[in-house]
Every structure is written in structure tokens, then in C-alpha cells.
Design a protein around this motif. Structure first.
Motif, PDB file in Angstrom:
ATOM      1  N   ALA A   1       0.789  -1.550   0.372  1.00 38.25           N
ATOM      2  CA  ALA A   1       0.432  -0.357   0.003  1.00 38.25           C
ATOM      3  C   ALA A   1       1.157   1.335   0.179  1.00 38.25           C
ATOM      4  O   ALA A   1       2.000   1.541  -0.015  1.00 38.25           O
ATOM      5  N   GLU A   2       0.455   2.819  -0.215  1.00 35.88           N
ATOM      6  CA  GLU A   2       1.161   3.729   0.634  1.00 35.88           C
ATOM      7  C   GLU A   2       1.698   4.120   1.570  1.00 35.88           C
ATOM      8  O   GLU A   2       1.205   3.953   2.507  1.00 35.88           O
ATOM      9  N   ALA A   3       3.164   3.707   1.429  1.00 32.23           N
ATOM     10  CA  ALA A   3       3.594   3.051   2.532  1.00 32.23           C
ATOM     11  C   ALA A   3       5.125   4.011   3.274  1.00 32.23           C
ATOM     12  O   ALA A   3       4.969   4.699   3.809  1.00 32.23           O
ATOM     13  N   GLU A   4       5.636   4.829   1.690  1.00 28.08           N
ATOM     14  CA  GLU A   4       6.997   5.257   2.558  1.00 28.08           C
ATOM     15  C   GLU A   4       6.587   6.972   2.701  1.00 28.08           C
ATOM     16  O   GLU A   4       5.711   7.872   1.806  1.00 28.08           O
ATOM     17  N   VAL A   5       6.817   7.736   3.306  1.00 25.20           N
ATOM     18  CA  VAL A   5       5.924   8.657   4.142  1.00 25.20           C
ATOM     19  C   VAL A   5       7.732   9.452   4.465  1.00 25.20           C
ATOM     20  O   VAL A   5       8.600   9.331   5.215  1.00 25.20           O
ATOM     21  N   PHE A   6       7.315  10.933   3.656  1.00 25.94           N
ATOM     22  CA  PHE A   6       8.586  12.018   4.208  1.00 25.94           C
ATOM     23  C   PHE A   6       8.425  13.130   4.448  1.00 25.94           C
ATOM     24  O   PHE A   6       7.451  13.099   3.837  1.00 25.94           O
ATOM     25  N   GLU A   7       8.949  13.417   5.132  1.00 31.61           N
ATOM     26  CA  GLU A   7       8.668  15.019   6.104  1.00 31.61           C
ATOM     27  C   GLU A   7       8.777  16.198   4.757  1.00 31.61           C
ATOM     28  O   GLU A   7      10.460  15.926   4.511  1.00 31.61           O
ATOM     29  N   VAL A   8       8.269  16.753   4.929  1.00 33.31           N
ATOM     30  CA  VAL A   8       8.722  18.071   3.321  1.00 33.31           C
ATOM     31  C   VAL A   8       8.149  18.777   4.485  1.00 33.31           C
ATOM     32  O   VAL A   8       8.373  19.320   4.833  1.00 33.31           O
ATOM     33  N   GLU A   9       9.007  20.095   3.144  1.00 32.16           N
ATOM     34  CA  GLU A   9       9.801  21.344   4.205  1.00 32.16           C
ATOM     35  C   GLU A   9       8.075  21.881   4.119  1.00 32.16           C
ATOM     36  O   GLU A   9       7.037  22.227   3.136  1.00 32.16           O
ATOM     37  N   THR A  10       8.036  23.175   5.188  1.00 32.40           N
ATOM     38  CA  THR A  10       7.039  23.557   5.575  1.00 32.40           C
ATOM     39  C   THR A  10       7.521  24.946   5.409  1.00 32.40           C
ATOM     40  O   THR A  10       8.583  26.134   6.026  1.00 32.40           O
ATOM     41  N   GLY A  11       7.210  25.947   5.453  1.00 35.43           N
ATOM     42  CA  GLY A  11       7.004  27.138   6.343  1.00 35.43           C
ATOM     43  C   GLY A  11       7.346  27.766   5.041  1.00 35.43           C
ATOM     44  O   GLY A  11       7.330  29.020   4.501  1.00 35.43           O
ATOM     45  N   THR A  12       7.101  27.326   3.348  1.00 42.19           N
ATOM     46  CA  THR A  12       6.877  28.108   2.209  1.00 42.19           C
ATOM     47  C   THR A  12       5.684  28.893   2.041  1.00 42.19           C
ATOM     48  O   THR A  12       4.549  28.106   2.647  1.00 42.19           O
ATOM     49  N   GLU A  13       5.368  29.975   0.866  1.00 40.53           N
ATOM     50  CA  GLU A  13       3.792  30.220   0.922  1.00 40.53           C
ATOM     51  C   GLU A  13       3.124  29.141  -0.535  1.00 40.53           C
ATOM     52  O   GLU A  13       1.884  29.293   0.912  1.00 40.53           O
ATOM     53  N   GLU A  14       3.265  28.841  -0.392  1.00 39.13           N
ATOM     54  CA  GLU A  14       2.453  27.244  -1.516  1.00 39.13           C
ATOM     55  C   GLU A  14       2.712  25.914  -0.818  1.00 39.13           C
ATOM     56  O   GLU A  14       3.860  25.677  -0.320  1.00 39.13           O
ATOM     57  N   ALA A  15       2.089  24.929  -0.400  1.00 37.96           N
ATOM     58  CA  ALA A  15       1.386  23.977  -0.053  1.00 37.96           C
ATOM     59  C   ALA A  15       2.760  22.937  -1.063  1.00 37.96           C
ATOM     60  O   ALA A  15       2.230  23.094  -2.160  1.00 37.96           O
ATOM     61  N   PRO A  16       3.556  22.193  -0.528  1.00 39.61           N
ATOM     62  CA  PRO A  16       3.791  21.489  -1.019  1.00 39.61           C
ATOM     63  C   PRO A  16       3.446  20.229  -1.101  1.00 39.61           C
ATOM     64  O   PRO A  16       2.008  20.090  -1.650  1.00 39.61           O
ATOM     65  N   ARG A  17       3.995  20.502  -2.881  1.00 41.95           N
ATOM     66  CA  ARG A  17       2.878  18.878  -3.674  1.00 41.95           C
ATOM     67  C   ARG A  17       3.599  17.744  -3.956  1.00 41.95           C
ATOM     68  O   ARG A  17       4.900  17.254  -4.635  1.00 41.95           O
ATOM     69  N   CYS A  18       2.908  16.391  -4.098  1.00 42.66           N
ATOM     70  CA  CYS A  18       3.792  15.313  -4.011  1.00 42.66           C
ATOM     71  C   CYS A  18       2.987  14.899  -5.117  1.00 42.66           C
ATOM     72  O   CYS A  18       2.160  14.881  -5.630  1.00 42.66           O
ATOM     73  N   LEU A  19       4.317  13.821  -5.828  1.00 38.22           N
ATOM     74  CA  LEU A  19       4.508  13.991  -7.109  1.00 38.22           C
ATOM     75  C   LEU A  19       3.614  12.635  -7.723  1.00 38.22           C
ATOM     76  O   LEU A  19       3.933  11.588  -6.593  1.00 38.22           O
ATOM     77  N   ASN A  20       3.271  11.702  -8.671  1.00 38.58           N
ATOM     78  CA  ASN A  20       4.042  10.636  -8.745  1.00 38.58           C
ATOM     79  C   ASN A  20       2.882  10.102  -7.650  1.00 38.58           C
ATOM     80  O   ASN A  20       2.346   8.784  -7.653  1.00 38.58           O
ATOM     81  N   GLY A  21       1.285  10.464  -8.291  1.00 39.06           N
ATOM     82  CA  GLY A  21       0.727  10.335  -7.692  1.00 39.06           C
ATOM     83  C   GLY A  21       0.303  10.513  -5.920  1.00 39.06           C
ATOM     84  O   GLY A  21      -0.306   9.226  -4.940  1.00 39.06           O
ATOM     85  N   GLY A  22       1.482  10.856  -4.684  1.00 39.98           N
ATOM     86  CA  GLY A  22       1.226  11.079  -3.374  1.00 39.98           C
ATOM     87  C   GLY A  22       0.131  11.430  -2.974  1.00 39.98           C
ATOM     88  O   GLY A  22      -0.067  12.214  -3.545  1.00 39.98           O
ATOM     89  N   ASP A  23       0.167  11.005  -2.474  1.00 36.46           N
ATOM     90  CA  ASP A  23      -0.552  12.434  -1.162  1.00 36.46           C
ATOM     91  C   ASP A  23      -0.406  13.187  -0.188  1.00 36.46           C
ATOM     92  O   ASP A  23       0.550  12.486   0.225  1.00 36.46           O
ATOM     93  N   LEU A  24      -0.710  13.847   0.369  1.00 34.37           N
ATOM     94  CA  LEU A  24       0.237  14.819   1.276  1.00 34.37           C
ATOM     95  C   LEU A  24      -0.690  14.566   2.109  1.00 34.37           C
ATOM     96  O   LEU A  24      -1.726  14.570   3.145  1.00 34.37           O
ATOM     97  N   VAL A  25       0.370  14.666   3.390  1.00 31.98           N
ATOM     98  CA  VAL A  25      -0.402  14.288   4.822  1.00 31.98           C
ATOM     99  C   VAL A  25      -0.043  15.305   5.675  1.00 31.98           C
ATOM    100  O   VAL A  25       0.917  15.271   6.045  1.00 31.98           O
ATOM    101  N   ASP A  26      -1.047  15.649   6.272  1.00 32.12           N
ATOM    102  CA  ASP A  26      -0.748  16.494   7.427  1.00 32.12           C
ATOM    103  C   ASP A  26      -0.130  18.073   6.852  1.00 32.12           C
ATOM    104  O   ASP A  26       0.527  18.698   7.934  1.00 32.12           O
ATOM    105  N   GLY A  27      -0.528  18.230   5.226  1.00 35.51           N
ATOM    106  CA  GLY A  27      -0.063  19.374   5.319  1.00 35.51           C
ATOM    107  C   GLY A  27       1.320  19.465   5.076  1.00 35.51           C
ATOM    108  O   GLY A  27       1.850  20.632   4.740  1.00 35.51           O
ATOM    109  N   LYS A  28       2.038  18.379   5.427  1.00 36.78           N
ATOM    110  CA  LYS A  28       3.407  18.440   5.678  1.00 36.78           C
ATOM    111  C   LYS A  28       4.624  17.047   4.932  1.00 36.78           C
ATOM    112  O   LYS A  28       5.742  17.518   5.087  1.00 36.78           O
ATOM    113  N   THR A  29       3.824  16.087   4.526  1.00 39.76           N
ATOM    114  CA  THR A  29       4.817  15.072   4.233  1.00 39.76           C
ATOM    115  C   THR A  29       4.001  14.149   3.254  1.00 39.76           C
ATOM    116  O   THR A  29       2.471  14.654   3.502  1.00 39.76           O
ATOM    117  N   CYS A  30       4.735  14.210   2.368  1.00 39.59           N
ATOM    118  CA  CYS A  30       3.582  12.638   1.189  1.00 39.59           C
ATOM    119  C   CYS A  30       4.114  11.097   1.352  1.00 39.59           C
ATOM    120  O   CYS A  30       5.320  10.354   1.630  1.00 39.59           O
TER     121      CYS A  30
END
Length: 570
Positions: free
Chosen positions: A308-337
Motif C-alpha cells: 500500500a501507500e507506505a513511504e512517508v517523508f516530511e516535506v519542507e514547511t514555511g513556504t508560501e505554497e503547500a508542497p506538492r507530492c509527485l507521482n500520485g503521492g498524497d499530502l498528509v497533515d500538510g507536511k508529509t508525502c
């Protein structure tokens, strides 16, 4: 010999380069490698890592890794071997002063268990910690633990005890509590053990008296015990089981056996043979996660990121735009893919197949890790191994074919690998290095069996040269001389004894009218005759002397002739 060595090497290292790829179902450790097999014994891959001597083996289906024990001269080391990466081997417990006979992993709690037959212990270690600290689970005083298996669904650990005085099959909770002896009768030396999740049974191998062995089965609580198969001339070590068959490794004939569970009464099938001893064995058993009482395993696989969708990484926060997860990944809690299977990275930007295969094509397995489909002539986990590498000798040109590497030899050389020279000396050298030197051609070449090198043809030898140099001739000559001496001594003895044959010295005195010392009374006492014969056996008158002369009765006649009246007078 060159053909055999090349064939075995090619099969072990490059069987993954077949036209139709299929996922592995069995894994077995043989000497310094892990072989991946289909259920019929066909090789689909092999690790290329260099170990010393592998013995125990288990598989972590959640993290897609093998755990093996490697023996050196004094200590054992337990390694984790990742399937998804070419060279990632992690020492878990280095330099154990143990003899690790069995390994088992609980993928839900990420705990590894192993048995030590030298120190008579069962130990465990948490694999998800930064430092691996072994914990003693059981310390036995009168047991010799061999193989071990974990019932992932029902949370038990099983082991075999091969102590000859009191062999047993036992189990306990994974934390060491609720220890039970399940089987303690009609056992001699139980070895490998495995869990049958389909039938909820345990299977184990037992080395019986003499040449006999047996595969037994029982319920998970030890009840309803039955003999699966009993045979001879096999020494089982590792045992594995899937939905349809029981498998075991044989360290006596270096083979892998399969026995269909539904074909009771039939003979087991030898599905693979080896040059070295096959030891640890494991079945993949992907279907385990679908059992009703194995829901925790399903959750563990999803958490780890297998299917299933398993690999979860923290993304950078503090940017004006919300990070975008590539290749069909889902953003979780606004900061992880949370990446879907087959992708990884902070933004799910990296495909697992990206730059993974050196040659050929890459595809993702059902559980999400990359697998390479190699072109003909290449093998290895990433198609990095070239079958032609260092294959042809004497500057021969190697070409890839469907049947494997083939050599095109330059002028003056021949053979599968161009190993044979057209010159007689080189032909003899190859022959003496390759085969026994006791035949006629080996004698012509002058092969030296002990050093496997060519010696100059010996000069023609005379009889006396053979006597001096050849032990067989020397021994024969000594035997003949001994016989001649014995015969001569016997002849001399007979001759000497004939010359010394005793003779009788006789003095005959005949006197008349003398009173005899001994005499026979006669009717008329007018005349008496005295006869003195010396050296007689007895002194009675006219008795035969103790030695009969060779001339028969001549002496007697001569004696009578000297008497008065001759023979008539007597």
C-alpha cells in the motif's frame, strides 16, 4: 571438468536471465550464497554477495529482507540482506561465540530470534533500534535447541530440541512466557521445523536411528500427531512448507526435496542437487497476510510500505505554497508525502526502478520493489554480471547465445573455453590437470598425479633399472631371492644328513668250547659256541643288530660262514 564448472557457475549466477521472469517461492542458503527458487526447484536468482559459510536463514516479508547466519572459523555473524539493493548487507550481531542453528523473525514487532546449540540458549534482538542489544529468552541446562519458527498470526515461537537423552518439540509466547512441551515421545534428533498456516499445523524433520529419517506433523498444540514420510539415507536440516508441499534440505546427498501433502504414500521428489551442502530453507508464503487471524501482519505491511501507500517523508514547511507530492503521492497533515507503491523520496519524485537495472528492463514486484529482466548472457540482481566475463581463455572471443556463453578460439586452441592447446605439451597439461592420471593416456603424457604437472617422458628402462627404481620389481626380485635361499638351504640340509648316516661297527668273535656268557640250551651239551657282537640293540644271541645294513642279509650270511659247518651247522 571445465564444462561442469562453467555450467554450475552460470546456473547459480545467471539463471535470473531467463526469458520469462517469475517471482521466487523458496530460498535456500548454499555455502556462500542465497538461491531463489520456484517451487519446482528452478533457479530464478541468486545473491552475489561473498559470505564465508552460511547456515541458518529466515525471511522478513514486511521489509523484504533475508536474515542469515554466517560462520567463520570461530564465531558467527548474523546479517540482514536487502532484496531491493545490490550490496546493502547489515551486520546485526557480529562475532557471536555461538553456533546459530536456526533463525526466525517476527515482522510485526520487528524482533529476531535465534538458537545457539553450543551455549544451549534462545536469544532475541529488536531490529528497529539504532543499536542491536541481544536479550536472552531461554537458557537451557539439558537441551540442545536446533531450528526455530515464529507463528506470526498466533504469536508463538516454536523450536526443536535435539538432545539425545530427552528430545522434544516445544513452544512459548514470544515474550518467553507460557512455555509448553508439545512432543516428547518417539523422537531421536529433531532438526528443522516450519509452520503450516493453511492447515494450522507444525512440520519437523527427525533424524532416526542409523540410516532412517522421518518428516512428522502435528497440530499447533502438539495433538493429532502423524508421520508424513519415513525414508532412508537422508540427513535433513532445514524444513519449509507452503499450501501444497513440504520441503527439506539434505546435507547427506546435498539435495533439496519436495513432498506433496496430498499424495500420501508417494515418494518425495528431489527437485535440486548441489555441489555443497544446502542448509537453511524458507518458503515465501505471501498468502499468510490474507488469513483472518493475521490482520496484524497486514497492518504491519501497510505501515512499512510494502504493497500500500507506505513511504512517508516530511516535506519542507514555511513556504508560501503547500508542497506538492509527485507521482500520485498524497499530502498528509500538510507536511508529509505518502507515496504510492513503486515511488520514494521526499516528494515521491524517485521511482524505485530509476537507474536500478544496469542492463535490461525493470519492473515492480507485487510488493513494490524493483526487479530486473536481464538480456541473454547477463545476470545478477541488477543485470550487472556478464556471463562472458573472464570466461574464454587464451584470448578467445566470447559471444552470448541462448544456451549461455560460447567461445570462439583463436588458431591453435580448442575446447569449451579455449583451454586446450594444439601442441602436445599443452594438451597433456590440460589433460593431467583435468582428469585422473592413472589411465594409459596419462602415462603417455607423464602426468604426476600428486602435483598435476607435466614431467619429461622417462627414458626406456632396463630390467635392473626397473629393479632399482620400481618398488614392484624390487619386491618381486627379493621374493624370488628369498625362495632360492630357502630351497638351497633345504637341499644342503638333506645332503649333509645323508652323508652322516650312521653305520654299525661289528666285531664278530667265534670261539668253540668256551662257556658262554649267554647261550641257548641245546639238546647235546658237547659243544658250545660263544658269539660276541658289539653295538647291538640287545645282547641275546643271534638277534638282529639295531641297524639293518644296506646289503640286506649279507652280514648274516658272512657270520654264519665263519662258523664251523657254515649255514648248515647253524
Amino acid at each position: 571438468m571445465f564444462d561442469k564448472v562453467a555450467a554450475v557457475w552460470f546456473l547459480a549466477c545467471f539463471a535470473a536471465a531467463s526469458e520469462e521472469y517469475s517471482d521466487w517461492e523458496l530460498a535456500v542458503v548454499v555455502n556462500d550464497r542465497i538461491e531463489l527458487l520456484q517451487a519446482n526447484g528452478t533457479v530464478v536468482g541468486a545473491t552475489t554477495e561473498q559470505f564465508t559459510k552460511l547456515k541458518a536463514l529466515t525471511f522478513d516479508a514486511v521489509r523484504h529482507q533475508f536474515v542469515v547466519s554466517d560462520m567463520d572459523q570461530e564465531n558467527d555473524t548474523i546479517f540482514a540482506v536487502q532484496l531491493t539493493k545490490e550490496t546493502e548487507i547489515t551486520p546485526i550481531i557480529p562475532d557471536l561465540p555461538d553456533d546459530v542453528q536456526g533463525l526466525a523473525v517476527d515482522p510485526i514487532e520487528d524482533v529476531l530470534y535465534w538458537t545457539d546449540s553450543v551455549n544451549r540458549t534462545i536469544s532475541s534482538v529488536k531490529l528497529n533500534l539504532t543499536s542491536f542489544e541481544p536479550r536472552l529468552l531461554f537458557a537451557f541446562g539439558d537441551q540442545s535447541p536446533q531450528d526455530i519458527a515464529v507463528d506470526v498470526c498466533r504469536r508463538y515461537v516454536y523450536w526443536t530440541n535435539s538432545d539425545l537423552d530427552r528430545p522434544t518439540i516445544e513452544r512459548a509466547k514470544l515474550d518467553g512466557t507460557a512455555r509448553q512441551v508439545l512432543v516428547d515421545s518417539d523422537l531421536r534428533m529433531p532438526a528443522g521445523i516450519a509452520i503450516d498456516y493453511t492447515q494450522r499445523r507444525i512440520y519437523w524433520a527427525d533424524m532416526r536411528e542409523g540410516i532412517y529419517y522421518r518428516i512428522d506433523s502435528a497440530n499447533l498444540d502438539g495433538t493429532d500427531r502423524e508421520i508424513v514420510y519415513e525414508g532412508t539415507h537422508t540427513k535433513p536440516f532445514g524444513v519449509a512448507v507452503d499450501e501444497v508441499a513440504v520441503y527439506w534440505t539434505d546435507v547427506n546427498d546435498n539435495a533439496l526435496w519436495r513432498f506433496a501433502k496430498r499424495r500420501r504414500g508417494a515418494a518425495p521428489e528431489k527437485i535440486r542437487e548441489y555441489l555443497e551442502k544446502p542448509m537453511g530453507l524458507v518458503a515465501k508464503n505471501l498468502q499468510v497476510r490474507n488469513y483472518p487471524d493475521c490482520k496484524e501482519l497486514e497492518l504491519a505491511i501497510e505501515r512499512q510500505g510494502g504493497e500500500a501507500e507506505a513511504e512517508v517523508f516530511e516535506v519542507e514547511t514555511g513556504t508560501e505554497e503547500a508542497p506538492r507530492c509527485l507521482n500520485g503521492g498524497d499530502l498528509v497533515d500538510g507536511k508529509t508525502c505518502q507515496c504510492r507503491r513503486g515511488y520514494t523520496g521526499r516528494y515521491c519524485e524517485t521511482e524505485n526502478c530509476h537507474n536500478f537495472c544496469i542492463r535490461g528492463t525493470c519492473r515492480l514486484s507485487p510488493t513494490g520493489y524493483p526487479q530486473c529482466r536481464c538480456p541473454s548472457g547477463y545476470g545478477g540482481a541488477r543485470c550487472q554480471a556478464d556471463a562472458c566475463s573472464a570466461y574464454c581463455l587464451n584470448d578467445g572471443a566470447c559471444v552470448h547465445t541462448r544456451g549461455g556463453p560460447e567461445c570462439r578460439c583463436r588458431s591453435g586452441f580448442a575446447g569449451t573455453r579455449c583451454e586446450i592447446s594444439a601442441e602436445l605439451s599443452e594438451l597433456c597439461r590440460a589433460y593431467c590437470d583435468d582428469v585422473s592420471t592413472s589411465d594409459d593416456f596419462g602415462s603417455v603424457c607423464g602426468c604426476n598425479a600428486t602435483s598435476a604437472r607435466i614431467v619429461a617422458p622417462p627414458p626406456e628402462r632396463t630390467f635392473w633399472t626397473k629393479v632399482v627404481e620400481d618398488p614392484a620389481y624390487s619386491t618381486l626380485l627379493m621374493l624370488v631371492a628369498f625362495c632360492v635361499v630357502i630351497i638351497g638351504a633345504m637341499a644342503a640340509y638333506i645332503a649333509v644328513n645323508r652323508r652322516r648316516r650312521p653305520t654299525i661297527k661289528k666285531r664278530i668273535i667265534v670261539n668253540k668250547n668256551v662257556t658262554p656268557l649267554t647261550y641257548r640250551p641245546r639238546p647235546a651239551a658237547t659243544e658250545h659256541c660263544e658269539i660276541t657282537i658289539e653295538n647291538c640293540c640287545n645282547m641275546n644271541v643271534c638277534e638282529t643288530p639295531c641297524f639293518e645294513p644296506r646289503r640286506g642279509r649279507d652280514d648274516k650270511k658272512q657270520l654264519l660262514a665263519h662258523m664251523e659247518g657254515g649255514e648248515e651247522a647253524y
